[in-house]
Each structure stands twice: as C-alpha cells, then as structure tokens.
Write a protein that holds these residues in place. Sequence first.
Motif, PDB file in Angstrom:
ATOM      1  N   LEU A  77       6.397 -39.992  29.856  1.00  0.00           N
ATOM      2  CA  LEU A  77       7.695 -40.766  30.675  1.00  0.00           C
ATOM      3  C   LEU A  77       8.789 -41.278  29.962  1.00  0.00           C
ATOM      4  CD1 LEU A  77       5.315 -43.253  33.011  1.00  0.00           C
ATOM      5  CD2 LEU A  77       6.379 -41.255  33.685  1.00  0.00           C
ATOM      6  N   GLY A 127       7.997 -35.586  33.772  1.00  0.00           N
ATOM      7  CA  GLY A 127       7.802 -36.441  34.615  1.00  0.00           C
ATOM      8  C   GLY A 127       6.581 -36.099  35.514  1.00  0.00           C
ATOM      9  N   LEU A 180       9.521 -44.286  36.248  1.00  0.00           N
ATOM     10  CA  LEU A 180      10.351 -42.873  36.369  1.00  0.00           C
ATOM     11  C   LEU A 180      11.744 -42.973  37.329  1.00  0.00           C
ATOM     12  CD1 LEU A 180       9.226 -40.113  35.693  1.00  0.00           C
ATOM     13  CD2 LEU A 180       8.774 -39.581  37.897  1.00  0.00           C
TER      14      LEU A 180
END
Length: 140
Positions: A45, A88, A110
């Motif tokens: 992330l 991601g 995110l």
Amino acid sequence: MFEAFELLAAATPAAEAGGGNPLTEIFKTFHITKWNFIAQCVAFLIVFAQVVNDVLDVEVDRLQGRSRPLVRDAIGLSAARTLAVVAGAAGLTAALALGWRLFAVAVVVLVASWAYSSRLKDSVVLGNVTVALLASAPIV
C-alpha cells in the motif's frame, strides 16, 4: 490460520477426506505468519501511494527540476501506472487474507492515498489530516 486460507484449505481434497490441512503445513514449513501478511499489506500500500503520487506529480517535478525516476525517464509512465495497480492489488490481496475488516481498512487507505495525491494535497487542512490518518493506518 487466516480466514481466506481456512476457506481454501477446507475445500481441498485432503481436508475433505479427513486428512491434514496442506496449507497449514506449508505455512509451518516456510514460517509464514499473520505478521508476514500484515507487513506485505503495508509495504504494497505504501508502494501504491508513492507511485501514484509520483505519477500525478511528474509534470510539477519536471518544472521544479527534481531528479526523480519518472522525470529522468528511468521508468515510463505506463510502467509506473502498472506498478501502482499491481502494488495496490497485492496489498488488497494480502489484506483480504487477513480478513474482511483489514481488507476494508486497506480499501480506505488505498482510496485516501489516491485522493490525497489527486486532490487533497493542495488543501492545507484536508491534506494534512489525510496524511496523518494514512501515517497512522498501519497501527490500526
């Protein structure tokens, strides 16, 4: 063991036949723990957030004469975007392996990191609040 892996392992023929859980044995053999997935989730992330920020700031960085990989053309925009998507997805996958609650937190992180890079960084209050929340997210 983790939620997603429990479901997967329960569906294996060995588990259905009353045998041992092969995923549990793999985790033991390779010393894979919940902490491995947490570290992977956080790392992926962070990569997503950094790459998205660099992609969206490439023109500003060029004007300011910064020597970043995208500015120097050491990596193309297409490759950077692909890296962001892969990072991601990998972060969300690692979070999902730990359960739906952590997955939900990862989705929020995110979205917030993308929102910061695309819109919120120009707002003093919202930008700083977003950065503070993102910085504290691994503690959650």
